[in-house]
Motif scaffolding. Structure first.
Motif, PDB file in Angstrom:
ATOM      1  N   ARG A   1       0.815  -1.202   0.000  1.00 58.28           N
ATOM      2  CA  ARG A   1       0.000   0.000   0.000  1.00 58.28           C
ATOM      3  C   ARG A   1       0.856   1.262   0.000  1.00 58.28           C
ATOM      4  O   ARG A   1       0.486   2.281  -0.592  1.00 58.28           O
ATOM      5  N   LEU A   2       2.010   1.205   0.648  1.00 57.91           N
ATOM      6  CA  LEU A   2       2.897   2.360   0.656  1.00 57.91           C
ATOM      7  C   LEU A   2       3.445   2.662  -0.738  1.00 57.91           C
ATOM      8  O   LEU A   2       3.860   3.797  -1.004  1.00 57.91           O
ATOM      9  N   ARG A   3       3.456   1.668  -1.619  1.00 54.42           N
ATOM     10  CA  ARG A   3       3.878   1.932  -3.005  1.00 54.42           C
ATOM     11  C   ARG A   3       3.017   3.008  -3.651  1.00 54.42           C
ATOM     12  O   ARG A   3       3.453   3.709  -4.564  1.00 54.42           O
ATOM     13  N   MET A   4       1.778   3.132  -3.189  1.00 57.49           N
ATOM     14  CA  MET A   4       0.884   4.138  -3.757  1.00 57.49           C
ATOM     15  C   MET A   4       1.269   5.560  -3.344  1.00 57.49           C
ATOM     16  O   MET A   4       0.681   6.533  -3.828  1.00 57.49           O
ATOM     17  N   ALA A   5       2.255   5.682  -2.436  1.00 57.79           N
ATOM     18  CA  ALA A   5       2.771   6.995  -2.045  1.00 57.79           C
ATOM     19  C   ALA A   5       4.049   7.340  -2.795  1.00 57.79           C
ATOM     20  O   ALA A   5       4.667   8.379  -2.519  1.00 57.79           O
ATOM     21  N   ASN A   6       4.471   6.500  -3.733  1.00 53.77           N
ATOM     22  CA  ASN A   6       5.659   6.777  -4.535  1.00 53.77           C
ATOM     23  C   ASN A   6       5.280   7.704  -5.680  1.00 53.77           C
ATOM     24  O   ASN A   6       4.505   7.341  -6.561  1.00 53.77           O
ATOM     25  N   ILE A   7       5.840   8.906  -5.650  1.00 56.99           N
ATOM     26  CA  ILE A   7       5.472   9.980  -6.585  1.00 56.99           C
ATOM     27  C   ILE A   7       6.748  10.523  -7.237  1.00 56.99           C
ATOM     28  O   ILE A   7       7.765  10.691  -6.562  1.00 56.99           O
ATOM     29  N   PRO A   8       6.724  10.818  -8.543  1.00 61.50           N
ATOM     30  CA  PRO A   8       7.892  11.443  -9.160  1.00 61.50           C
ATOM     31  C   PRO A   8       8.273  12.751  -8.462  1.00 61.50           C
ATOM     32  O   PRO A   8       7.396  13.531  -8.070  1.00 61.50           O
ATOM     33  N   ALA A   9       9.564  12.977  -8.286  1.00 59.97           N
ATOM     34  CA  ALA A   9      10.030  14.199  -7.635  1.00 59.97           C
ATOM     35  C   ALA A   9       9.467  15.424  -8.350  1.00 59.97           C
ATOM     36  O   ALA A   9       9.517  15.519  -9.576  1.00 59.97           O
ATOM     37  N   GLY A  10       8.918  16.332  -7.580  1.00 62.49           N
ATOM     38  CA  GLY A  10       8.317  17.536  -8.151  1.00 62.49           C
ATOM     39  C   GLY A  10       6.857  17.390  -8.493  1.00 62.49           C
ATOM     40  O   GLY A  10       6.217  18.371  -8.896  1.00 62.49           O
ATOM     41  N   GLY A  11       6.317  16.196  -8.326  1.00 64.01           N
ATOM     42  CA  GLY A  11       4.914  15.976  -8.636  1.00 64.01           C
ATOM     43  C   GLY A  11       4.004  16.647  -7.615  1.00 64.01           C
ATOM     44  O   GLY A  11       4.311  16.706  -6.423  1.00 64.01           O
ATOM     45  N   GLU A  12       2.879  17.153  -8.087  1.00 66.35           N
ATOM     46  CA  GLU A  12       1.873  17.794  -7.247  1.00 66.35           C
ATOM     47  C   GLU A  12       0.720  16.820  -7.058  1.00 66.35           C
ATOM     48  O   GLU A  12       0.156  16.310  -8.036  1.00 66.35           O
ATOM     49  N   LEU A  13       0.353  16.540  -5.823  1.00 63.69           N
ATOM     50  CA  LEU A  13      -0.649  15.516  -5.544  1.00 63.69           C
ATOM     51  C   LEU A  13      -2.032  15.922  -6.045  1.00 63.69           C
ATOM     52  O   LEU A  13      -2.417  17.084  -5.988  1.00 63.69           O
TER      53      LEU A  13
END
Length: 261
Positions: free
Chosen positions: A125-137
């Protein structure tokens, strides 16, 4: 028949949708996101110009994303941001932009609040918090796991109700153009009967997009003639002109606002 490349509505911001997932290509899952995105974008004057479906294959996702983001004002991706091994969209987007894929603290915090019990927030589930650097949620009010925006790319879930909730949050951020209006003239004439007159009508109204969509229902063939444009008075005038053509050719026009008919 449709024309859009050469008419003034092409000055509106443009968009593409990239649908990601083996399940779509196999036919197991029927995509429901594309029509919703198209309708919502049209309402704010963003023209959806292309849609692609690609498998869960890194090089194909990156190639499609690079091609689309270079060509259109906005790109919307759906699918591939869940917790399983085949959810590779976020990593592919990071590679396409040449940035690191990072565990985003705010995304983690949202997941922690959603699951409550720390034991439920496993590594998958924590994989879903992996975001490209600089990405805006992008907010996910349904299941918390966010999408994100990077550059002109908006990365959203594939589950329709989650995607729709994400898109609702995204739309106010977009720079749109004049809203597109539509009228449909449905009639029980064959396309071959009306084709010449329809082509001439398009030539007289290059500012509009005119499409012909045949149907078969209740034992009868017919056609839905859809007119779209940003200038509503001109749209209305062309619609009435088309209704007159239908009557002259022996049909009965059924005019509706929008694209149904």
């Amino acid at each position: 028949m449709t024309t859009l490349e050469s008419n003034p509505t092409a000055a509106n911001p443009t968009a593409a949708v990239l649908i990601i997932g083996n399940e779509i290509l196999s036919g197991r899952t029927k995509d429901a996101n594309l029509p919703h995105i198209a309708e919502k974008l049209g309402g704010i004057g963003v023209l959806l110009r292309e849609a692609r479906v690609v498998p869960d294959v890194e090089e194909e996702i990156i190639a499609a994303l690079d091609a689309l983001r270079a060509r259109y004002s906005y790109v919307f991706t759906t699918g591939g941001i869940g917790p399983t091994h085949d959810d590779i969209t976020s990593a592919c987007v990071a590679k396409a932009f040449g940035v690191a894929l990072e565990r985003n603290p705010e995304a983690v915090a949202r997941l922690e609040r959603h699951y409550g019990d720390p034991s439920k927030l496993n590594e998958a589930r924590l994989r879903m918090a992996n975001i490209p650097a600089g990405g805006e949620l992008i907010d996910n009010p349904i299941s918390a796991a966010p999408g994100f925006r990077i550059g002109n790319v908006f990365v959203m879930a594939g589950v329709p109700n989650i995607m729709q909730a994400m898109l609702d949050g995204v739309l106010p951020r977009l720079q749109g153009g004049p809203a597109l209006h539509a009228r449909t003239v449905a009639c029980e004439l064959a396309e071959g009967v009306i084709a010449a007159e329809l082509g001439a009508l398009q030539d007289r109204h290059p500012e509009l997009e005119i499409g012909s969509y045949p149907y078969f229902r209740n034992g009868y063939f017919g056609v839905s003639l859809v007119l779209r444009g940003t200038d509503e008075p001109r749209l209305e005038a062309a619609t009435e002109e088309l209704a007159g053509i239908v009557r002259r050719l022996g049909g009965t026009p059924n005019i509706t606002v929008g694209t149904k008919g």
